[in-house]
Design an enzyme around this catalytic site. Structure first.
Site, PDB file in Angstrom:
ATOM      1  N   LEU A 222      46.859  24.647  20.305  1.00 16.20           N
ATOM      2  CA  LEU A 222      47.432  26.068  20.600  1.00 16.20           C
ATOM      3  C   LEU A 222      48.954  26.103  20.239  1.00 16.20           C
ATOM      4  O   LEU A 222      49.812  25.203  20.714  1.00 16.20           O
ATOM      5  CB  LEU A 222      47.233  26.186  22.104  1.00 16.20           C
ATOM      6  CG  LEU A 222      47.943  27.607  22.656  1.00 16.20           C
ATOM      7  CD1 LEU A 222      46.946  28.834  22.500  1.00 16.20           C
ATOM      8  CD2 LEU A 222      47.848  27.121  24.199  1.00 16.20           C
TER       9      LEU A 222
ATOM     10  N   HIS B  92      57.548  34.837  41.530  1.00 16.32           N
ATOM     11  CA  HIS B  92      57.700  34.225  40.154  1.00 16.32           C
ATOM     12  C   HIS B  92      57.412  32.752  40.131  1.00 16.32           C
ATOM     13  O   HIS B  92      56.859  32.357  39.117  1.00 16.32           O
ATOM     14  CB  HIS B  92      59.073  34.390  39.551  1.00 16.32           C
ATOM     15  CG  HIS B  92      59.822  35.773  39.525  1.00 16.32           C
ATOM     16  ND1 HIS B  92      59.029  36.768  38.567  1.00 16.32           N
ATOM     17  CD2 HIS B  92      60.855  36.596  39.831  1.00 16.32           C
ATOM     18  CE1 HIS B  92      59.585  37.905  38.776  1.00 16.32           C
ATOM     19  NE2 HIS B  92      60.747  37.689  39.359  1.00 16.32           N
TER      20      HIS B  92
ATOM     21  N   ARG C 227      50.837  50.152  30.274  1.00 15.43           N
ATOM     22  CA  ARG C 227      51.853  50.458  29.245  1.00 15.43           C
ATOM     23  C   ARG C 227      52.096  49.083  28.696  1.00 15.43           C
ATOM     24  O   ARG C 227      51.642  48.147  28.972  1.00 15.43           O
ATOM     25  CB  ARG C 227      53.230  50.648  30.290  1.00 15.43           C
ATOM     26  CG  ARG C 227      53.304  51.832  31.225  1.00 15.43           C
ATOM     27  CD  ARG C 227      54.628  51.825  31.582  1.00 15.43           C
ATOM     28  NE  ARG C 227      55.251  50.735  32.583  1.00 15.43           N
ATOM     29  CZ  ARG C 227      54.932  51.038  33.872  1.00 15.43           C
ATOM     30  NH1 ARG C 227      54.277  52.247  34.265  1.00 15.43           N
ATOM     31  NH2 ARG C 227      55.237  50.072  34.682  1.00 15.43           N
TER      32      ARG C 227
ATOM     33  N   ASP D 283      52.586  40.767  34.826  1.00 16.32           N
ATOM     34  CA  ASP D 283      53.324  41.603  35.616  1.00 16.32           C
ATOM     35  C   ASP D 283      52.661  41.541  36.926  1.00 16.32           C
ATOM     36  O   ASP D 283      51.655  41.205  37.141  1.00 16.32           O
ATOM     37  CB  ASP D 283      53.029  43.210  35.097  1.00 16.32           C
ATOM     38  CG  ASP D 283      54.164  44.082  35.558  1.00 16.32           C
ATOM     39  OD1 ASP D 283      54.873  43.626  36.343  1.00 16.32           O
ATOM     40  OD2 ASP D 283      53.795  45.223  35.270  1.00 16.32           O
TER      41      ASP D 283
ATOM     42  N   GLY E 275      56.634  40.389  41.680  1.00 14.11           N
ATOM     43  CA  GLY E 275      57.084  41.144  42.723  1.00 14.11           C
ATOM     44  C   GLY E 275      56.427  41.637  43.645  1.00 14.11           C
ATOM     45  O   GLY E 275      56.483  41.413  44.924  1.00 14.11           O
TER      46      GLY E 275
ATOM     47  N   GLU F 266      42.825  44.969  20.842  1.00 20.47           N
ATOM     48  CA  GLU F 266      42.126  45.341  21.967  1.00 20.47           C
ATOM     49  C   GLU F 266      42.978  45.331  23.290  1.00 20.47           C
ATOM     50  O   GLU F 266      43.723  44.360  23.315  1.00 20.47           O
ATOM     51  CB  GLU F 266      40.871  44.606  22.153  1.00 20.47           C
ATOM     52  CG  GLU F 266      39.801  44.713  21.024  1.00 20.47           C
ATOM     53  CD  GLU F 266      39.174  46.025  20.826  1.00 20.47           C
ATOM     54  OE1 GLU F 266      39.023  46.840  21.653  1.00 20.47           O
ATOM     55  OE2 GLU F 266      39.094  46.597  19.503  1.00 20.47           O
TER      56      GLU F 266
ATOM     57  N   ALA G 246      64.172  42.203  27.092  1.00 14.51           N
ATOM     58  CA  ALA G 246      65.470  42.403  26.834  1.00 14.51           C
ATOM     59  C   ALA G 246      66.192  43.252  28.170  1.00 14.51           C
ATOM     60  O   ALA G 246      67.360  43.223  28.370  1.00 14.51           O
ATOM     61  CB  ALA G 246      65.822  43.195  25.424  1.00 14.51           C
TER      62      ALA G 246
ATOM     63  N   TRP H 261      67.349  41.667  31.698  1.00 16.21           N
ATOM     64  CA  TRP H 261      68.986  41.173  32.032  1.00 16.21           C
ATOM     65  C   TRP H 261      69.655  42.003  33.044  1.00 16.21           C
ATOM     66  O   TRP H 261      70.493  42.042  33.947  1.00 16.21           O
ATOM     67  CB  TRP H 261      69.600  41.210  30.760  1.00 16.21           C
ATOM     68  CG  TRP H 261      69.263  40.234  29.953  1.00 16.21           C
ATOM     69  CD1 TRP H 261      68.891  40.389  28.587  1.00 16.21           C
ATOM     70  CD2 TRP H 261      69.449  38.849  29.967  1.00 16.21           C
ATOM     71  NE1 TRP H 261      68.680  39.325  27.944  1.00 16.21           N
ATOM     72  CE2 TRP H 261      68.998  38.176  28.978  1.00 16.21           C
ATOM     73  CE3 TRP H 261      69.919  38.123  30.964  1.00 16.21           C
ATOM     74  CZ2 TRP H 261      68.833  36.669  28.541  1.00 16.21           C
ATOM     75  CZ3 TRP H 261      69.796  36.513  30.868  1.00 16.21           C
ATOM     76  CH2 TRP H 261      69.445  35.993  29.574  1.00 16.21           C
TER      77      TRP H 261
HETATM   78  C1  FPP Z   1      56.743  40.784  35.981  1.00 21.20           C
HETATM   79  O1  FPP Z   1      56.699  40.892  37.122  1.00 21.20           O
HETATM   80  C2  FPP Z   1      57.366  39.122  35.621  1.00 21.20           C
HETATM   81  C3  FPP Z   1      58.613  38.870  35.084  1.00 21.20           C
HETATM   82  C4  FPP Z   1      59.465  39.846  34.694  1.00 21.20           C
HETATM   83  C5  FPP Z   1      58.838  37.560  35.026  1.00 21.20           C
HETATM   84  C6  FPP Z   1      57.656  36.818  34.131  1.00 21.20           C
HETATM   85  C7  FPP Z   1      57.951  35.503  35.080  1.00 21.20           C
HETATM   86  C8  FPP Z   1      56.847  34.426  35.194  1.00 21.20           C
HETATM   87  C9  FPP Z   1      55.582  34.785  34.891  1.00 21.20           C
HETATM   88  C10 FPP Z   1      57.297  33.072  35.647  1.00 21.20           C
HETATM   89  C11 FPP Z   1      58.165  32.302  34.986  1.00 21.20           C
HETATM   90  C12 FPP Z   1      57.712  32.146  33.722  1.00 21.20           C
HETATM   91  C13 FPP Z   1      57.675  31.053  33.254  1.00 21.20           C
HETATM   92  C14 FPP Z   1      57.330  31.015  31.449  1.00 21.20           C
HETATM   93  C15 FPP Z   1      57.888  29.673  33.517  1.00 21.20           C
HETATM   94  P1  FPP Z   1      57.685  41.831  38.146  1.00 21.20           P
HETATM   95  O2  FPP Z   1      58.650  40.887  38.687  1.00 21.20           O
HETATM   96  O3  FPP Z   1      58.351  42.842  37.147  1.00 21.20           O
HETATM   97  O4  FPP Z   1      56.623  42.093  39.304  1.00 21.20           O
HETATM   98  P2  FPP Z   1      56.722  43.793  39.962  1.00 21.20           P
HETATM   99  O5  FPP Z   1      56.551  44.610  38.886  1.00 21.20           O
HETATM  100  O6  FPP Z   1      55.744  43.595  41.003  1.00 21.20           O
HETATM  101  O7  FPP Z   1      58.124  43.770  40.614  1.00 21.20           O
END
Ligand code: FPP
Length: 249
Positions: free
Chosen positions: A132, A38, A195, A21, A24, A208, A67, A70
């Protein structure tokens, strides 16, 4: 600094799960478009996979697309799908080199056909690797997974393939997307949020939990080792007393 040698020789989580997370926020703090977060996050994925493989962790599960994701702006969803496609294409050779088995959980039917095909091919190609197991959770939601499992259990009972009395935890777990995977021992979530966000609700029962303020694009090897070191310092009791656990070991 975390003592790398001590971590590497200590007890590893058999299964590490991560909620990645903060992509963004990482981008926003740098006045960059979210996609850049990303992209940088995908680099962190590469690093974490390599390190987990080196450390001898058996299972790594990454929450890559929920999910609920989207409902994000169409441009962001397409960019994430594109990144995913590029990741699979570039990483399969490396997975073969490092003996990594690739796996996916979630509702694959929701994914664009082209992506779905790439994923199927990557899974088939790496199926006999024995190192792995890397699982990406894609179009994944844990409540949806549980409901899907309940539906299949009900159908099997109705068809006489399963008796209601025989449904125990192990039988039910076999109906989940994660059938065949052990439960996670350690869940890491980055970016300061505390969360679970509909991730592996059944499977995390005894995991954990480790939360860090670091945003995913900044999560590095040292942070990974710190999370594992923290895990190694914990006493897992599984409902028993501390004395009972000591007597067992
Ligand atoms: C959460 O950050 C991240 C995601 C919803 C996407 C996760 C994707 C990647 C780590 C890159 C691509 C993955 C692979 C496997 C190539 P957020 O966008 O919700 O961040 P924010 O909460 O700060 O807005």
């Amino acid at each position: 600094m975390t003592d790398v040698t001590a971590v590497a020789t200590g007890k590893m989580p058999h299964h590490l799960a991560i909620i990645m997370d903060g992509n963004g926020r990482w981008a926003k703090a740098r006045m960059l478009p979210r996609l850049m977060g990303h992209r940088k996050g995908a680099e962190t994925v590469r690093m974490v996979v390599t390190e987990c493989s080196r450390l001898g962790i058996a299972y790594l599960t990454l929450f890559a697309f929920s999910a609920e994701n989207w409902s994000r702006p169409t441009a962001e969803v397409s960019a994430l799908m594109n990144l995913l496609k590029k990741y699979i294409q570039s990483e399969v050779p490396r997975m073969m080199r490092d003996n990594i088995r690739f796996n996916v959980i979630g509702n694959r039917g929701d994914l664009p056909e082209e992506i779905s095909r790439e994923l199927e091919e990557a899974m088939a190609f790496t199926a006999s690797n024995t190192g792995l197991t890397l699982t990406l959770a894609l179009s994944y939601g844990s409540r949806q997974e549980i409901l899907h499992a309940v539906g299949r259990v009900a159908a099997d009972i109705a068809a006489g393939r399963l008796s209601a009395e025989s449904v125990n935890e192990a039988v039910f777990a076999d109906y989940l997307y994660t059938a065949g995977l052990p439960d996670p021992d350690l869940l890491v979530r980055t970016s300061g949020e505390m969360r679970i966000s509909n991730f592996l609700l059944w499977q995390l029962a005894y995991a954990e939990l480790y939360f860090t303020d670091i945003n995913w694009p900044d999560f590095n090897r040292q942070e990974l080792l710190r999370a594992i070191a923290d895990f190694q310092s914990r006493e897992r009791r599984f409902g028993l007393t501390g004395d009972q656990i000591k007597a067992r070991s």
